[in-house]
Design a protein around this motif. Structure first.
Motif, PDB file in Angstrom:
ATOM      1  N   UNK A   1     -29.928   3.178  19.302  1.00  0.00           N
ATOM      2  CA  UNK A   1     -29.670   4.256  18.352  1.00  0.00           C
ATOM      3  C   UNK A   1     -30.622   4.194  17.159  1.00  0.00           C
ATOM      4  N   UNK A   2     -30.989   3.001  16.747  1.00  0.00           N
ATOM      5  CA  UNK A   2     -31.921   2.845  15.612  1.00  0.00           C
ATOM      6  C   UNK A   2     -33.302   3.386  15.947  1.00  0.00           C
ATOM      7  N   UNK A   3     -33.560   3.560  17.244  1.00  0.00           N
ATOM      8  CA  UNK A   3     -34.831   4.135  17.699  1.00  0.00           C
ATOM      9  C   UNK A   3     -34.634   5.593  18.128  1.00  0.00           C
ATOM     10  N   UNK A   4     -33.517   6.180  17.700  1.00  0.00           N
ATOM     11  CA  UNK A   4     -33.189   7.594  17.928  1.00  0.00           C
ATOM     12  C   UNK A   4     -32.920   7.924  19.398  1.00  0.00           C
ATOM     13  N   UNK A   5     -32.281   6.989  20.073  1.00  0.00           N
ATOM     14  CA  UNK A   5     -31.810   7.256  21.423  1.00  0.00           C
ATOM     15  C   UNK A   5     -30.338   7.661  21.340  1.00  0.00           C
ATOM     16  N   UNK A   6     -29.975   8.631  22.170  1.00  0.00           N
ATOM     17  CA  UNK A   6     -28.599   9.094  22.268  1.00  0.00           C
ATOM     18  C   UNK A   6     -28.093   8.778  23.664  1.00  0.00           C
ATOM     19  N   UNK A   7     -26.784   8.761  23.812  1.00  0.00           N
ATOM     20  CA  UNK A   7     -26.215   8.498  25.127  1.00  0.00           C
ATOM     21  C   UNK A   7     -24.908   9.249  25.304  1.00  0.00           C
ATOM     22  N   UNK A   8     -24.534   9.384  26.564  1.00  0.00           N
ATOM     23  CA  UNK A   8     -23.250   9.987  26.913  1.00  0.00           C
ATOM     24  C   UNK A   8     -22.816   9.375  28.238  1.00  0.00           C
ATOM     25  N   UNK A   9     -21.572   8.957  28.301  1.00  0.00           N
ATOM     26  CA  UNK A   9     -21.011   8.380  29.522  1.00  0.00           C
ATOM     27  C   UNK A   9     -20.318   9.487  30.301  1.00  0.00           C
ATOM     28  N   UNK A  10     -20.679   9.619  31.567  1.00  0.00           N
ATOM     29  CA  UNK A  10     -20.064  10.589  32.474  1.00  0.00           C
ATOM     30  C   UNK A  10     -19.860  11.955  31.807  1.00  0.00           C
ATOM     31  N   UNK A  11     -20.959  12.632  31.444  1.00  0.00           N
ATOM     32  CA  UNK A  11     -20.794  13.926  30.776  1.00  0.00           C
ATOM     33  C   UNK A  11     -20.153  14.968  31.685  1.00  0.00           C
ATOM     34  N   UNK A  12     -19.302  15.790  31.091  1.00  0.00           N
ATOM     35  CA  UNK A  12     -18.744  16.941  31.808  1.00  0.00           C
ATOM     36  C   UNK A  12     -19.839  18.005  31.909  1.00  0.00           C
ATOM     37  N   UNK A  13     -19.596  19.053  32.681  1.00  0.00           N
ATOM     38  CA  UNK A  13     -20.560  20.149  32.792  1.00  0.00           C
ATOM     39  C   UNK A  13     -20.794  20.774  31.422  1.00  0.00           C
ATOM     40  N   UNK A  14     -19.742  20.928  30.629  1.00  0.00           N
ATOM     41  CA  UNK A  14     -19.870  21.518  29.293  1.00  0.00           C
ATOM     42  C   UNK A  14     -20.743  20.639  28.395  1.00  0.00           C
ATOM     43  N   UNK A  15     -20.495  19.345  28.398  1.00  0.00           N
ATOM     44  CA  UNK A  15     -21.293  18.429  27.578  1.00  0.00           C
ATOM     45  C   UNK A  15     -22.734  18.385  28.077  1.00  0.00           C
ATOM     46  N   UNK A  16     -22.924  18.431  29.384  1.00  0.00           N
ATOM     47  CA  UNK A  16     -24.282  18.393  29.924  1.00  0.00           C
ATOM     48  C   UNK A  16     -25.081  19.617  29.477  1.00  0.00           C
ATOM     49  N   UNK A  17     -24.438  20.761  29.344  1.00  0.00           N
ATOM     50  CA  UNK A  17     -25.129  21.947  28.817  1.00  0.00           C
ATOM     51  C   UNK A  17     -25.637  21.669  27.413  1.00  0.00           C
ATOM     52  N   UNK A  18     -24.863  20.964  26.631  1.00  0.00           N
ATOM     53  CA  UNK A  18     -25.266  20.584  25.273  1.00  0.00           C
ATOM     54  C   UNK A  18     -26.406  19.559  25.295  1.00  0.00           C
ATOM     55  N   UNK A  19     -26.449  18.751  26.335  1.00  0.00           N
ATOM     56  CA  UNK A  19     -27.454  17.697  26.463  1.00  0.00           C
ATOM     57  C   UNK A  19     -28.789  18.229  26.987  1.00  0.00           C
ATOM     58  N   UNK A  20     -28.776  19.312  27.731  1.00  0.00           N
ATOM     59  CA  UNK A  20     -30.020  19.832  28.334  1.00  0.00           C
ATOM     60  C   UNK A  20     -31.152  20.024  27.323  1.00  0.00           C
ATOM     61  N   UNK A  21     -30.904  20.631  26.151  1.00  0.00           N
ATOM     62  CA  UNK A  21     -32.009  20.742  25.185  1.00  0.00           C
ATOM     63  C   UNK A  21     -32.495  19.379  24.683  1.00  0.00           C
ATOM     64  N   UNK A  22     -31.615  18.400  24.660  1.00  0.00           N
ATOM     65  CA  UNK A  22     -32.008  17.049  24.252  1.00  0.00           C
ATOM     66  C   UNK A  22     -32.904  16.413  25.308  1.00  0.00           C
ATOM     67  N   UNK A  23     -32.633  16.692  26.569  1.00  0.00           N
ATOM     68  CA  UNK A  23     -33.491  16.207  27.660  1.00  0.00           C
ATOM     69  C   UNK A  23     -34.877  16.817  27.518  1.00  0.00           C
ATOM     70  N   UNK A  24     -34.912  18.124  27.268  1.00  0.00           N
ATOM     71  CA  UNK A  24     -36.208  18.808  27.100  1.00  0.00           C
ATOM     72  C   UNK A  24     -36.978  18.217  25.921  1.00  0.00           C
ATOM     73  N   UNK A  25     -36.280  17.932  24.830  1.00  0.00           N
ATOM     74  CA  UNK A  25     -36.930  17.336  23.665  1.00  0.00           C
ATOM     75  C   UNK A  25     -37.449  15.943  23.992  1.00  0.00           C
ATOM     76  N   UNK A  26     -36.644  15.137  24.676  1.00  0.00           N
ATOM     77  CA  UNK A  26     -37.063  13.782  25.034  1.00  0.00           C
ATOM     78  C   UNK A  26     -38.325  13.811  25.897  1.00  0.00           C
ATOM     79  N   UNK A  27     -38.366  14.716  26.855  1.00  0.00           N
ATOM     80  CA  UNK A  27     -39.539  14.838  27.721  1.00  0.00           C
ATOM     81  C   UNK A  27     -40.750  15.312  26.915  1.00  0.00           C
ATOM     82  N   UNK A  28     -40.549  16.280  26.056  1.00  0.00           N
ATOM     83  CA  UNK A  28     -41.635  16.796  25.224  1.00  0.00           C
ATOM     84  C   UNK A  28     -42.189  15.711  24.300  1.00  0.00           C
TER      85      UNK A  28
END
Length: 138
Positions: free
Chosen positions: A97-124
């Motif tokens: 977390x101190x290196x700005x990593x986020x995590x989620x355990x077993x995300x639901x479909x709703x939470x994964x929708x929220x995570x998708x832009x974070x995935x795009x940012x991480x890749x970018x």
């Protein structure tokens, strides 16, 4: 969301990158250097990282490296330590977390929708570091 569905989403997003499985954990890289993944899926605890209690049946944790601004927008300047074993809750990574990593355990479909832009940012961010365009997560 299942681990397989999230893995497939990440693979589809890579378009030229690749993934590597080691000790049942999956590491996603934006290119072939295999140095710094932009995302990981971890399926079990180890001696250094056991706060998430991943040894529970069917439990996995998705981890992403995001930018400082995004991290702070999500959790504030000095985030309080969450219950790192909570299911379907976006939180700072228990170790990185101190290196700005986020995590989620077993995300639901709703939470994964929220995570998708974070995935795009991480890749970018990973791609911009490779090309020397800055954008580092630190």
């Amino acid at each position: 969301m299942t681990e397989d569905a999230i893995t497939q989403y990440l693979i589809d997003m890579l378009a030229g990158g690749h993934f590597q499985i080691a000790d049942d954990n999956t590491f996603f890289f934006h290119d072939g250097d295999d140095k710094f993944p932009f995302a990981t899926i971890v399926t079990k605890d180890n001696e250094f990282d056991n706060a998430s209690k991943l040894d529970r049946p069917g439990v996995f944790r998705l981890n992403l490296g995001v930018g400082k601004e995004t991290f702070r927008a999500l959790f504030g300047e000095q985030p309080a330590a969450p219950d790192y074993s909570a299911i379907d809750t976006l939180m700072p990574h228990p170790l990185y977390g101190k290196m700005y990593w986020v995590s989620v355990i077993n995300p639901s479909a709703k939470t994964f929708e929220r995570v998708k832009p974070l995935i795009a940012e991480a890749l970018s961010l990973a791609r911009s570091r490779k090309t020397g365009q800055g954008g580092h997560a630190g």
